[in-house]
Design an enzyme around this catalytic site. Structure first.
Site, PDB file in Angstrom:
ATOM      1  N   CYS A 121     -23.342   0.959   1.243  1.00 61.14           N
ATOM      2  CA  CYS A 121     -22.631   1.479   2.423  1.00 61.14           C
ATOM      3  C   CYS A 121     -21.160   1.789   2.167  1.00 61.14           C
ATOM      4  O   CYS A 121     -20.536   2.506   2.949  1.00 61.14           O
ATOM      5  CB  CYS A 121     -22.741   0.493   3.579  1.00 61.14           C
ATOM      6  SG  CYS A 121     -24.442   0.187   4.101  1.00 61.14           S
ATOM      7  N   HIS A 258     -17.168   1.264   8.869  1.00 59.34           N
ATOM      8  CA  HIS A 258     -18.604   1.468   8.691  1.00 59.34           C
ATOM      9  C   HIS A 258     -19.301   1.092   9.989  1.00 59.34           C
ATOM     10  O   HIS A 258     -19.017   0.044  10.567  1.00 59.34           O
ATOM     11  CB  HIS A 258     -19.096   0.605   7.531  1.00 59.34           C
ATOM     12  CG  HIS A 258     -20.589   0.563   7.397  1.00 59.34           C
ATOM     13  ND1 HIS A 258     -21.370   1.693   7.511  1.00 59.34           N
ATOM     14  CD2 HIS A 258     -21.432  -0.469   7.138  1.00 59.34           C
ATOM     15  CE1 HIS A 258     -22.639   1.354   7.340  1.00 59.34           C
ATOM     16  NE2 HIS A 258     -22.704   0.050   7.113  1.00 59.34           N
ATOM     17  N   ASN A 288     -26.373   3.269  12.234  1.00 60.56           N
ATOM     18  CA  ASN A 288     -25.889   2.938  10.892  1.00 60.56           C
ATOM     19  C   ASN A 288     -26.457   3.965   9.914  1.00 60.56           C
ATOM     20  O   ASN A 288     -27.657   3.994   9.665  1.00 60.56           O
ATOM     21  CB  ASN A 288     -26.336   1.519  10.534  1.00 60.56           C
ATOM     22  CG  ASN A 288     -25.858   1.059   9.171  1.00 60.56           C
ATOM     23  OD1 ASN A 288     -25.575   1.866   8.283  1.00 60.56           O
ATOM     24  ND2 ASN A 288     -25.799  -0.242   8.977  1.00 60.56           N
TER      25      ASN A 288
END
Length: 331
Positions: A121, A258, A288
């Site tokens: 990520c 994030h 996400n």
């Protein structure tokens, strides 16, 4: 306070993002799972996520985002001399996704360097750092960094705590030296949490030629463990990150986190002790998106005026590992 580190020149000339055409709402998830209406939204804090179609491959989405970033900069693909892929999950093991993107951009015979950087990520943040070093060393002049992820390819809907919050998409930025800079950056890994986020298949340990056991080709996440490890270390990590640049929290105009989960975004605000007005939160509309989350938030902030020239932005988040990462940019 430690002495501030040198600030490598890095100017983001253009950003772009791409969302797949199919939008899966939380109401549709409720119907699909046989849940009471409103349960998905109430439990996970998400209204919708986008799901890639068969033709919307990782490299296809990356090129769509890259072209939008190039258009903003007024550049063409031929202006690039380095392409860094920063995906959480590659389109295929070999060759890299960056190679596929270079070819789709018409650079197949150009000799332009193209390769991938992976920190799940946090891949985009790591690729920005590498791009800054390449620019400072004179090894690159104009760089494309892209992140593109298709989370839906590996979700296990029998484990809705992971499956319900992920979405697909891509985003990109084009960079050169100039008036912008990376004012501070940091990356730390706490491998005690390595089992919290796992996709076992796709490497050499789980060999398709010998068969893949049930579930090894699906993403597994222990959300509680991931959150415990990240929340334990994040406040001190952020303090060290800002100290490296000789910065305080008041110097941050815009936080681009994030979009890990609704809970993680709330914790980011507490860890930074900043008002919600400075934290860009688009989780409810995108979910996400693995590595694509941070550059998608960046593009959103630029295009909506949340981040303007001369302002300071903090890109931050967590990734499988468990790793913590961040960079403070003068945009």
């Amino acid at each position: 306070m430690p002495s501030p580190t040198a600030s490598p020149s890095l100017t983001i000339r253009g950003t772009g993002s791409y969302l797949p055409r199919t939008r899966l709402t939380s109401a549709q998830v409720d119907a699909m799972r046989g849940w009471a209406p409103g349960r998905c939204r109430a439990r996970y804090g998400i209204d919708a996520r986008h799901v890639a179609g068969a033709e919307e491959t990782t490299s296809f989405m990356a090129v769509e985002a890259a072209r939008r970033a190039l258009d903003m900069a007024g550049w063409t693909p031929s202006d690039l001399d380095l392409i860094l892929g920063a995906c959480g999950v590659m389109e295929q093991p070999i060759p890299s996704t960056a190679v596929l993107v270079a070819d789709r951009l018409g650079l197949g015979g150009s000799g332009v360097a193209a390769y991938d950087v992976n920190a799940t990520c946090l891949s985009f943040v790591q690729a920005l750092d590498l791009a800054a070093l390449k620019l400072a060393a004179g090894e690159a002049r104009r760089v494309l960094v892209f992140s593109s992820d298709i989370a839906s390819a590996g979700l296990d809907w029998d484990r809705p705590e992971a499956a319900a919050i992920f979405g697909d998409g891509a985003a990109a930025a084009v960079l050169e030296a100039g008036e912008g800079a990376i004012l501070a950056r940091g990356f730390e890994t706490y491998a005690e949490g390595h089992g919290a986020c796992v996709l076992a298949a796709g490497g050499t340990r789980v060999n398709p030629a010998r068969g893949i056991a049930a579930g090894e080709d699906r993403f597994r996440m222990d959300g509680a463990q991931a959150f415990r490890v990240a929340s334990r270390y994040m406040p001190a990590f952020l303090a060290r990150l800002l100290a490296r640049g000789g910065l305080d929290r008041g110097a941050i105009d815009c936080v681009l986190p994030h979009q890990a989960s609704a809970q993680a975004l709330r914790h980011a605000g507490r860890a930074l002790r900043l008002g919600r007005d400075r934290i860009v939160d688009i989780f409810a509309q995108t979910g996400n998106q693995i590595a694509a989350s941070i550059p998608t938030v960046l593009d959103h902030a630029v295009r909506t005026g949340r981040l303007r020239r001369g302002q300071t932005a903090l890109l931050m988040g967590t990734s499988a590992g468990i790793s913590l990462g961040g960079a403070v940019l003068r945009f």
